[in-house]
Design an enzyme around this catalytic site. Structure first.
Site, short mmCIF file in Angstrom:
data_model
loop_
_atom_site.label_atom_id
_atom_site.label_comp_id
_atom_site.label_asym_id
_atom_site.label_seq_id
_atom_site.Cartn_x
_atom_site.Cartn_y
_atom_site.Cartn_z
N ASP A 25 37.38 -5.68 -42.92
CA ASP A 25 38.31 -4.71 -43.53
C ASP A 25 38.54 -3.44 -42.74
O ASP A 25 38.64 -2.34 -43.32
CB ASP A 25 37.82 -4.35 -44.95
CG ASP A 25 37.74 -5.56 -45.87
OD1 ASP A 25 38.03 -6.68 -45.41
OD2 ASP A 25 37.34 -5.40 -47.04
N GLU A 73 40.99 -6.83 -47.09
CA GLU A 73 41.04 -6.83 -48.56
C GLU A 73 42.48 -6.49 -48.93
O GLU A 73 42.95 -5.38 -48.66
CB GLU A 73 40.07 -5.80 -49.14
CG GLU A 73 40.13 -5.79 -50.67
CD GLU A 73 39.16 -4.79 -51.31
OE1 GLU A 73 38.34 -4.18 -50.61
OE2 GLU A 73 39.26 -4.61 -52.55
N LYS A 130 41.48 -11.51 -48.28
CA LYS A 130 40.59 -11.77 -49.42
C LYS A 130 40.95 -10.85 -50.58
O LYS A 130 41.16 -9.65 -50.39
CB LYS A 130 39.13 -11.57 -49.00
CG LYS A 130 38.81 -10.17 -48.49
CD LYS A 130 37.37 -10.15 -47.99
CE LYS A 130 36.95 -8.78 -47.51
NZ LYS A 130 36.97 -7.72 -48.52
N LYS A 133 35.82 -8.37 -52.97
CA LYS A 133 35.02 -7.58 -52.04
C LYS A 133 34.32 -8.52 -51.05
O LYS A 133 34.27 -8.25 -49.87
CB LYS A 133 34.00 -6.73 -52.80
CG LYS A 133 34.60 -5.77 -53.83
CD LYS A 133 35.62 -4.82 -53.24
CE LYS A 133 36.17 -3.85 -54.27
NZ LYS A 133 37.32 -3.07 -53.75
N VAL A 158 33.80 -1.98 -42.83
CA VAL A 158 33.78 -0.94 -43.88
C VAL A 158 34.12 -1.60 -45.22
O VAL A 158 34.88 -2.56 -45.27
CB VAL A 158 34.79 0.17 -43.55
CG1 VAL A 158 34.38 0.89 -42.28
CG2 VAL A 158 36.23 -0.33 -43.42
N THR A 159 33.55 -1.07 -46.28
CA THR A 159 32.49 -0.10 -46.28
C THR A 159 31.15 -0.84 -46.42
O THR A 159 31.09 -1.92 -46.99
CB THR A 159 32.64 0.91 -47.45
OG1 THR A 159 32.61 0.22 -48.70
CG2 THR A 159 33.93 1.69 -47.35
N CYS A 163 32.24 -4.08 -49.30
CA CYS A 163 32.67 -5.39 -48.79
C CYS A 163 31.73 -5.97 -47.73
O CYS A 163 31.58 -7.19 -47.64
CB CYS A 163 34.09 -5.29 -48.26
SG CYS A 163 35.27 -5.03 -49.60
N GLN A 203 11.71 -6.47 -47.10
CA GLN A 203 11.05 -7.69 -47.59
C GLN A 203 11.23 -8.85 -46.60
O GLN A 203 11.58 -9.96 -46.98
CB GLN A 203 11.60 -8.08 -48.97
CG GLN A 203 11.43 -6.97 -50.02
CD GLN A 203 12.06 -7.37 -51.33
OE1 GLN A 203 11.43 -8.06 -52.12
NE2 GLN A 203 13.28 -6.91 -51.56
C1 C5J Z 1 35.73 -2.41 -48.95
C2 C5J Z 1 36.09 -1.09 -50.93
N1 C5J Z 1 36.40 -3.00 -47.97
N2 C5J Z 1 35.19 -0.18 -50.59
N3 C5J Z 1 36.41 -2.12 -50.10
O1 C5J Z 1 34.56 -2.11 -48.83
O2 C5J Z 1 36.67 -1.01 -51.99
#
Ligand code: C5J
Length: 222
Positions: A25, A73, A130, A133, A158-159, A163, A203
């Protein structure tokens, strides 16, 4: 096989021939003023700051012959793939599908949905659009990776905690070994990014590994 000795929580070994770089993204809607992220009240400056590191990673992956997959996205212009539960949350003034300064917010063919020019896909690279997320939900990503014989994934994007982390968790559940490039991912919230990195590698790499771009590039170049 090559090894990133300094990866956390322990060395990450992979064969570039069966590894894909997944660029999540890197769209104008998330890193530019007037896009989706900014309309939610976020400062986009930290996201813009990682673009040089992401570019360095992308170029190293291309040079090593790794498969490169980009995701976006975004939603169909008629919003048929955007559940009201998603659209109705966020900024009430400018929702997904509304006209914003860089086009309709998160809509497939709007300028804001485009990947930033610095990281633009080359003709042979796959772009997965997509609606969620995570990059596996309602996409052909799983089938594509199986067709290509990919079993390791290196992530940037990002972020971090939305996502990127969602996709990495989905990939981990599907059996991929996943590495996140620490300085080629960013959040609007520094504490969320730090926590996501910790959660991923805690972990005994419960979700996966992290390493810096320099460490990944050094391993690829070596
Ligand atoms: C992504 C969002 N790409 N933060 N989308 O992380 O809404």
């Amino acid at each position: 096989m090559i090894e990133i000795a300094k990866a956390q929580p322990f060395p990450f070994r992979f064969d570039p021939a069966s590894t894909a770089l997944v660029m999540i993204d890197f769209q104008r809607d998330f890193v530019e003023e007037g896009g989706f992220g900014a309309t939610l009240g976020n400062d986009v400056t930290p996201l813009r700051a990682i673009l040089p590191a992401a570019k360095r990673l992308l170029e190293a992956a291309r040079a090593a012959g790794m498969a490169v997959i980009h995701t976006r996205e975004c939603h169909r212009p008629d919003l048929s793939d955007c559940p009201p539960a998603k659209r109705d949350r966020g900024a009430p003034s400018l929702r997904i599908g509304d006209d914003g300064p860089i086009g309709r917010i998160l809509i497939t063919d709007a300028p804001g949905a485009a990947i930033v020019p610095e990281l633009a896909p080359t003709p042979g690279e796959t772009v997965i659009d997509k609606p969620g997320k995570g990059a596996f939900y309602a996409t052909g990503l799983g089938d594509l990776l199986a067709e290509k014989g990919i079993n390791n994934l290196v992530f940037a994007g990002v972020t971090t905690e939305v996502c990127v982390q969602t996709t990495m968790r989905e990939a981990n559940d599907r059996g991929f070994d996943c590495l996140l490039a620490e300085d080629a991912t960013e959040s609007y919230f520094p504490t969320f990014k730090a926590a996501a990195l910790e959660m991923i590698r805690a972990q005994g790499a419960i979700v996966g590994w992290t390493a810096t771009v320099a460490e990944i590039v050094e391993a690829l170049d070596g």
